[in-house]
Design a protein around this motif. Sequence first.
Motif, PDB file in Angstrom:
ATOM      1  N   PRO A  71     -18.740 -30.379  66.625  1.00 25.39           N
ATOM      2  CA  PRO A  71     -17.414 -30.658  67.185  1.00 25.39           C
ATOM      3  C   PRO A  71     -16.335 -30.431  66.128  1.00 25.39           C
ATOM      4  CG  PRO A  71     -18.904 -32.557  67.445  1.00 25.39           C
ATOM      5  CD  PRO A  71     -19.527 -31.616  66.450  1.00 25.39           C
ATOM      6  N   GLY A  73     -11.916 -30.844  65.557  1.00 21.18           N
ATOM      7  CA  GLY A  73     -10.580 -31.169  66.046  1.00 21.18           C
ATOM      8  C   GLY A  73      -9.589 -30.266  65.333  1.00 21.18           C
ATOM      9  N   GLY A  74      -8.740 -30.856  64.511  1.00 24.34           N
ATOM     10  CA  GLY A  74      -7.734 -30.076  63.794  1.00 24.34           C
ATOM     11  C   GLY A  74      -8.272 -29.368  62.563  1.00 24.34           C
ATOM     12  N   ASN A  75      -9.536 -29.604  62.222  1.00 20.21           N
ATOM     13  CA  ASN A  75     -10.184 -28.969  61.061  1.00 20.21           C
ATOM     14  C   ASN A  75      -9.464 -29.313  59.751  1.00 20.21           C
ATOM     15  OD1 ASN A  75     -12.103 -27.467  59.744  1.00 20.21           O
ATOM     16  ND2 ASN A  75     -11.286 -25.466  60.338  1.00 20.21           N
ATOM     17  N   THR A  76      -8.947 -30.541  59.653  1.00 20.18           N
ATOM     18  CA  THR A  76      -8.268 -30.969  58.422  1.00 20.18           C
ATOM     19  C   THR A  76      -9.143 -31.922  57.603  1.00 20.18           C
ATOM     20  OG1 THR A  76      -7.253 -32.959  59.366  1.00 20.18           O
ATOM     21  CG2 THR A  76      -6.028 -30.902  59.609  1.00 20.18           C
ATOM     22  N   GLY A  77     -10.367 -32.148  58.045  1.00 23.63           N
ATOM     23  CA  GLY A  77     -11.257 -33.087  57.358  1.00 23.63           C
ATOM     24  C   GLY A  77     -11.479 -32.676  55.909  1.00 23.63           C
ATOM     25  N   THR A 148      -6.354 -34.275  64.879  1.00 20.66           N
ATOM     26  CA  THR A 148      -6.391 -34.716  66.278  1.00 20.66           C
ATOM     27  C   THR A 148      -6.883 -36.157  66.369  1.00 20.66           C
ATOM     28  OG1 THR A 148      -8.675 -34.010  66.545  1.00 20.66           O
ATOM     29  CG2 THR A 148      -6.974 -32.368  67.042  1.00 20.66           C
TER      30      THR A 148
HETATM   31  P1  FAD Z   1     -11.791 -32.362  61.900  1.00 23.47           P
HETATM   32  O1  FAD Z   1     -11.515 -32.036  60.486  1.00 23.47           O
HETATM   33  O2  FAD Z   1     -11.754 -31.226  62.865  1.00 23.47           O
HETATM   34  O3  FAD Z   1     -13.225 -33.073  62.001  1.00 23.47           O
HETATM   35  C1  FAD Z   1     -13.573 -34.132  61.162  1.00 23.47           C
HETATM   36  C2  FAD Z   1     -14.938 -34.713  61.612  1.00 23.47           C
HETATM   37  O4  FAD Z   1     -14.806 -35.294  62.909  1.00 23.47           O
HETATM   38  C3  FAD Z   1     -16.035 -33.668  61.738  1.00 23.47           C
HETATM   39  O5  FAD Z   1     -17.261 -34.252  61.385  1.00 23.47           O
HETATM   40  C4  FAD Z   1     -16.030 -33.309  63.220  1.00 23.47           C
HETATM   41  O6  FAD Z   1     -17.292 -32.865  63.667  1.00 23.47           O
HETATM   42  C5  FAD Z   1     -15.668 -34.641  63.849  1.00 23.47           C
HETATM   43  N1  FAD Z   1     -14.897 -34.525  65.104  1.00 23.47           N
HETATM   44  C6  FAD Z   1     -13.655 -33.981  65.261  1.00 23.47           C
HETATM   45  N2  FAD Z   1     -13.248 -34.121  66.538  1.00 23.47           N
HETATM   46  C7  FAD Z   1     -14.255 -34.768  67.192  1.00 23.47           C
HETATM   47  C8  FAD Z   1     -14.432 -35.201  68.530  1.00 23.47           C
HETATM   48  N3  FAD Z   1     -13.486 -35.013  69.450  1.00 23.47           N
HETATM   49  N4  FAD Z   1     -15.591 -35.825  68.851  1.00 23.47           N
HETATM   50  C9  FAD Z   1     -16.551 -36.034  67.921  1.00 23.47           C
HETATM   51  N5  FAD Z   1     -16.435 -35.643  66.641  1.00 23.47           N
HETATM   52  C10 FAD Z   1     -15.308 -35.013  66.290  1.00 23.47           C
HETATM   53  N6  FAD Z   1      -7.625 -38.838  56.035  1.00 23.47           N
HETATM   54  C11 FAD Z   1      -7.389 -40.179  55.963  1.00 23.47           C
HETATM   55  O7  FAD Z   1      -8.211 -40.958  56.455  1.00 23.47           O
HETATM   56  N7  FAD Z   1      -6.280 -40.659  55.346  1.00 23.47           N
HETATM   57  C12 FAD Z   1      -5.348 -39.860  54.794  1.00 23.47           C
HETATM   58  O8  FAD Z   1      -4.355 -40.341  54.247  1.00 23.47           O
HETATM   59  C13 FAD Z   1      -5.569 -38.447  54.877  1.00 23.47           C
HETATM   60  N8  FAD Z   1      -4.655 -37.602  54.371  1.00 23.47           N
HETATM   61  C14 FAD Z   1      -4.857 -36.267  54.491  1.00 23.47           C
HETATM   62  C15 FAD Z   1      -3.880 -35.401  54.004  1.00 23.47           C
HETATM   63  C16 FAD Z   1      -4.043 -34.030  54.117  1.00 23.47           C
HETATM   64  C17 FAD Z   1      -2.967 -33.110  53.599  1.00 23.47           C
HETATM   65  C18 FAD Z   1      -5.214 -33.509  54.735  1.00 23.47           C
HETATM   66  C19 FAD Z   1      -5.411 -32.029  54.897  1.00 23.47           C
HETATM   67  C20 FAD Z   1      -6.187 -34.356  55.214  1.00 23.47           C
HETATM   68  C21 FAD Z   1      -6.027 -35.739  55.096  1.00 23.47           C
HETATM   69  N9  FAD Z   1      -6.974 -36.626  55.602  1.00 23.47           N
HETATM   70  C22 FAD Z   1      -6.748 -37.975  55.517  1.00 23.47           C
HETATM   71  C23 FAD Z   1      -8.222 -36.125  56.194  1.00 23.47           C
HETATM   72  C24 FAD Z   1      -8.139 -35.698  57.676  1.00 23.47           C
HETATM   73  O9  FAD Z   1      -6.837 -35.392  58.076  1.00 23.47           O
HETATM   74  C25 FAD Z   1      -8.689 -36.799  58.563  1.00 23.47           C
HETATM   75  O10 FAD Z   1     -10.062 -36.958  58.266  1.00 23.47           O
HETATM   76  C26 FAD Z   1      -8.539 -36.535  60.071  1.00 23.47           C
HETATM   77  O11 FAD Z   1      -8.903 -37.728  60.734  1.00 23.47           O
HETATM   78  C27 FAD Z   1      -9.422 -35.405  60.585  1.00 23.47           C
HETATM   79  O12 FAD Z   1      -8.988 -35.062  61.898  1.00 23.47           O
HETATM   80  P2  FAD Z   1      -9.265 -33.587  62.474  1.00 23.47           P
HETATM   81  O13 FAD Z   1      -8.861 -33.555  63.901  1.00 23.47           O
HETATM   82  O14 FAD Z   1      -8.690 -32.558  61.603  1.00 23.47           O
HETATM   83  O15 FAD Z   1     -10.870 -33.545  62.402  1.00 23.47           O
END
Ligand code: FAD
Length: 494
Positions: A71, A73-77, A148
């Motif tokens: 899975p 979402g925004g791929n920012t993990g 996301t």
């Molecule tokens: P993704 O990166 O797409 O996925 C993250 C994980 O969640 C993966 O394992 C994926 O398989 C899983 N996943 C995603 N969507 C789903 C779904 N719908 N169902 C089941 N599993 C799913 N994080 C913090 O906690 N605190 C911060 O202050 C913080 N600051 C950040 C600053 C920057 C500039 C960046 C780039 C990242 C930061 N992060 C921070 C990390 C990141 O933004 C978080 O982890 C965010 O919650 C990930 O969301 P995403 O939609 O990008 O998930």
Amino acid sequence: MTNNEGSATLVSLRSAYAGRVWTEPGEMAPFLSDWRGKWKGPALAVAQPANTDEVAQLLAWCHAHGVAVVPQGGNTGLSGGSVPEAGSVGRRLPLLLSLTRLNRVRHLDPLNNTLVVEAGATLQQVQDVAREAGLLFPLSLAAEGSCTIGGNLATNAGGVQVLRYGNARELCLGLEVVTPEGEVWNGLRTLRKDNTGYDLRDLYIGSEGTLGVITAAVLKLFPLPAAQVVALVAVQGPDAALQLLTLAQQRTGASLTAFELLSDTCMSLVLHHVPGTRRPLAEASPWYVLLEVSVHGDKEDAQIRAAQTMEDLLEAAMEQGVVTDAALSTTLAQFEALWALRENISEAQGAEGPTIKHDIALPISRVPEFIARTDAMVGAAFPQVRQVTFGHLGDGNLHYNASPAATGPLDAAAKAAFLALEGPLNRLVHDAVHALGGSISAEHGLGVLRRDESARYKAPVELRLMQRIKAALDPAGLMNPAKLLPETPLAHRP
Ligand code: FAD
């Protein structure tokens, strides 16, 4: 799966899900690498379902064909959980399931202070919807324009308001999840109290896509503050910062909405690399705290009340010798400029050169001891390293990062030599965290980055229980394989 079986599966996938599935390398590429380009892996295809039924159909199809699912979402993990593992070459290729088209707001209930949204809605979209209704969704992090809600919940994201409102787990009342077999669990309960057995919601939150796919969530909303004031204050060290935190909590209670610590190294990096920033204090200080106070009630005098609360606190802190200097925001522009000093640290550290990161949590009371002890050990063992320490002191969460001690651009060999320190430096820092009862991942999850390292510090019984949960909810092992838990059966681990 042989090559022939693989292409037959692909043909069947394409014909069943035409228009929602991409298989050309150029189309798939942006989904198969994380945003920093640190992790990359191949996939059978990329699917972008637009609703829960389509997610369920795709998962049922994957289950029937023995195809794993990653899975996204925004791929920012920051832990490599959102892209296929590089080692999946030669093994079964997974389906990359992008949830970003699943982004509808389903229901806002202002009297219940709840919002039901689909998993692919961005955090910023949710904040905006809440604000337009005069309410607050308090989760806030620098990636909010892209990350996301599904990803926030799957990683149990933190950010800068956890001190007051809690992390993503505490902001969620219910979930809708598609199981690995393609069944839909509608757990979209909008209840504050529900003691009816095991809490499945809490199992899926923080599971990083390894148990099922989150397709929608019920989020908690709060009254929008009438005014906020932020202050940047100079303190002599983490001990003084901790004293200030205690004083601030005593004097301001729930009005204290953020409490961030940063070293002068962080401040200097921001001033050097981020245009338009300036130190708002006359003198540099070894450490700083950025704290925020939010007030509710009548808008008329809210700004005055917020400023008064902050001024009273800082006056008391100065009398006690805890704070040596302070700058307060009196306008929105100043508020944003002060926050920019904290929010741009990661970017400034990246601009300086290669980085080695640690996202750690400690009992708040032990943070000063950790910094003193670990700084001394790192200084002795790794003189090539400069500590870049900042974080959410109010939550006991430090980003205990490292940059090369030498300033200026590094050649390829020097960069490689610095990055070669990552393993030994991780070990030193994580051992120190573990010794003080801390966690090696406070808010970024485990993904692949900390998967094996975490297993090293967890008790065997805890790992076995986690492995049993995984086996119970994903018996075929198809959900985000090789993430969060080591693949080696734990029974065979030393
Ligand atoms: P993704 O990166 O797409 O996925 C993250 C994980 O969640 C993966 O394992 C994926 O398989 C899983 N996943 C995603 N969507 C789903 C779904 N719908 N169902 C089941 N599993 C799913 N994080 C913090 O906690 N605190 C911060 O202050 C913080 N600051 C950040 C600053 C920057 C500039 C960046 C780039 C990242 C930061 N992060 C921070 C990390 C990141 O933004 C978080 O982890 C965010 O919650 C990930 O969301 P995403 O939609 O990008 O998930």
